[in-house]
Design an enzyme around this catalytic site. Structure first.
Site, PDB file in Angstrom:
ATOM      1  N   ASP A 148       0.775  -1.216  -0.010  1.00 30.15           N
ATOM      2  CA  ASP A 148      -0.039   0.007  -0.085  1.00 30.15           C
ATOM      3  C   ASP A 148       0.930   1.267  -0.123  1.00 30.15           C
ATOM      4  O   ASP A 148       0.675   1.962   0.719  1.00 30.15           O
ATOM      5  CB  ASP A 148      -0.890   0.155   1.458  1.00 30.15           C
ATOM      6  CG  ASP A 148      -2.157   1.197   0.962  1.00 30.15           C
ATOM      7  OD1 ASP A 148      -2.214   1.438   0.002  1.00 30.15           O
ATOM      8  OD2 ASP A 148      -2.489   1.337   2.299  1.00 30.15           O
ATOM      9  N   CYS A 202     -19.890 -13.217  -5.175  1.00 26.64           N
ATOM     10  CA  CYS A 202     -20.907 -12.148  -4.511  1.00 26.64           C
ATOM     11  C   CYS A 202     -22.509 -12.697  -5.082  1.00 26.64           C
ATOM     12  O   CYS A 202     -23.287 -12.247  -4.137  1.00 26.64           O
ATOM     13  CB  CYS A 202     -20.642 -10.820  -4.892  1.00 26.64           C
ATOM     14  SG  CYS A 202     -19.173 -10.222  -4.063  1.00 26.64           S
ATOM     15  N   CYS A 205     -26.116 -10.799  -4.112  1.00 31.29           N
ATOM     16  CA  CYS A 205     -26.125 -10.218  -2.633  1.00 31.29           C
ATOM     17  C   CYS A 205     -25.467  -8.782  -2.912  1.00 31.29           C
ATOM     18  O   CYS A 205     -24.644  -8.375  -3.557  1.00 31.29           O
ATOM     19  CB  CYS A 205     -25.150 -10.733  -1.754  1.00 31.29           C
ATOM     20  SG  CYS A 205     -24.691 -10.034  -0.143  1.00 31.29           S
ATOM     21  N   CYS A 208     -23.582  -5.117   1.254  1.00 30.13           N
ATOM     22  CA  CYS A 208     -22.781  -4.187   1.554  1.00 30.13           C
ATOM     23  C   CYS A 208     -22.824  -2.775   0.868  1.00 30.13           C
ATOM     24  O   CYS A 208     -22.763  -1.835   1.637  1.00 30.13           O
ATOM     25  CB  CYS A 208     -21.066  -4.561   1.002  1.00 30.13           C
ATOM     26  SG  CYS A 208     -21.143  -4.694  -0.950  1.00 30.13           S
TER      27      CYS A 208
END
Length: 386
Positions: A148, A202, A205, A208
């Site tokens: 990162d 996924c 769904c 989130c």
């Protein structure tokens, strides 16, 4: 810069298949839960990246746009790169106490990844050790670790390497481990055997998307960073937009809601890495306790922690918003008015005044002295319904 291997290098003498498997074993021995290998072709990601930038979804994160398409071209980041070794390290601490902390509005909620030691240091050290191990095996090796910390599309690379799939919340998901993990990369100049991506699971769904407090996931797989609580409490340098302050609740550093709701996280294990366990100074702490830290205490308690990067002013800014959302009490109002009296900065004062305004009409009167201070502070700030 990675050294390009020329035709005289004994690449053919290396059993690349065995080496690739050994690298995974060495990585697991170092503490990575999963290791995968991929090529550097991210051409399919360039259009998505450009569209995301064009929509200004990166907000103040200028480093996202600074390097353009270099993020999708690892060999421009480090010339000579042939493969990316992608690694996963679980970080979910024991006794994470998600629900109880979010439910108690007097408690401070800190994203679970930030409760222990700074992951950048932990992963980078281990990736460097992995590179050194490979070099001992093959001789001169061009390699460089990243965590990162460079313009590189980490999640698409990890997905290509078979570490999981990118979920609709834009995080990587592993079917057997959920999403509570860090990823890192080791760029190398060896033509190692690559792994295959896994199937996206996924399905239909959208949990989130619907759970996000600020509706930052504007479409499946697309996050408007400017609305994300992690961005607002960590990346944003200036004032938090008033429109998002109520939704932030008691989250003072990051947000985990999209991971908490994800059904795949029922399979997640707690971390075996001691550095990721919860620091005593952050264990079950109230907003008022953290708000009372001096700058010296903040610097001391956040040493080696990712929290330190936001600095003391933004630390207080975030807690001020959370205290504005906390149940009204004399202790909360006293703490806010005392901090306002210190006049630390215009940016912080504005958040303190907003927080005080949320409490002004909640009870008839404090003691006379405090009530007069509250009225005076609010009158200098924003309208109460802001």
């Amino acid at each position: 810069m990675i050294n390009q291997k020329n035709v005289t290098d004994p690449i053919k003498a290396i059993d690349l298949s065995s080496l690739s498997e050994n690298i995974k074993l060495w990585g697991k021995a170092l503490g990575f839960q999963k290791v995968g290998i991929t090529d550097i072709d991210l051409k399919q990601q360039e259009g998505k990246l450009q569209s995301w930038l064009d929509n200004n979804y990166h907000g103040e994160m200028e480093y996202m746009s600074k390097h353009g398409m270099k993020r999708a071209r690892p060999d421009e980041l480090l010339p000579g790169t042939l493969r990316v070794i992608s690694v996963r390290m679980d970080y979910l601490p024991e006794n994470a106490q998600f629900a109880s902390t979010l439910k108690n509005k007097n408690s401070a909620y800190i994203s679970r990844y930030a409760l222990g030691r700074d992951y950048h240091k932990v992963l980078r050290k281990k990736l460097k050790q992995l590179g050194q191990k490979i070099e001992l095996e093959v001789g001169q090796l061009g390699y460089r670790p990243f965590v990162d910390s460079a313009p590189i599309l980490e999640r698409p690379l990890a997905s290509k390497a078979g570490l999981g799939w990118v979920g609709k919340h834009s995080l990587l998901i592993d079917a057997k481990a959920g999403s509570w993990f860090f990823i890192g990369e080791l760029l190398v100049d060896l033509p190692l055997v690559i792994d295959q991506p896994v199937e996206k699971k996924c399905g239909k769904c959208v949990a989130c998307l619907t759970i996000c407090p600020t509706q930052a996931i504007v479409a499946p797989y697309v996050v408007d960073g400017r609305r994300c609580i992690s961005y607002l409490t960590i990346e944003l340098q200036g004032p938090i937009p008033v429109e998002f302050r109520k939704a932030i609740g008691n989250r003072i550093y990051g947000c985990d809601d999209c991971q908490l709701i994800c059904p795949w996280n029922r399979f997640a294990d707690t971390t075996e890495e001691s550095d990721y366990q919860i620091r005593q100074q952050l264990q079950n702490r109230s907003l008022l306790a953290l708000f009372s830290w001096t700058e010296e205490e903040f610097l001391s308690y956040s040493e080696g922690s990712p929290i330190r990067r936001i600095g003391y002013q933004r630390w207080l800014r975030n807690i001020s918003v959370a205290l504005g959302n906390a149940p009204t009490s004399e202790a909360v109002v006293e703490a806010l008015t005392n901090k306002l009296a210190e006049n630390l900065s215009d940016m912080l004062n504005e958040h303190l005044q907003w927080a005080l305004a949320q409490h002004q009409d909640q009870i008839p009167v404090f003691n006379e002295r405090l009530n007069q201070r509250l009225i005076k502070a609010v009158e200098k700030g924003l309208p109460r319904d802001a």
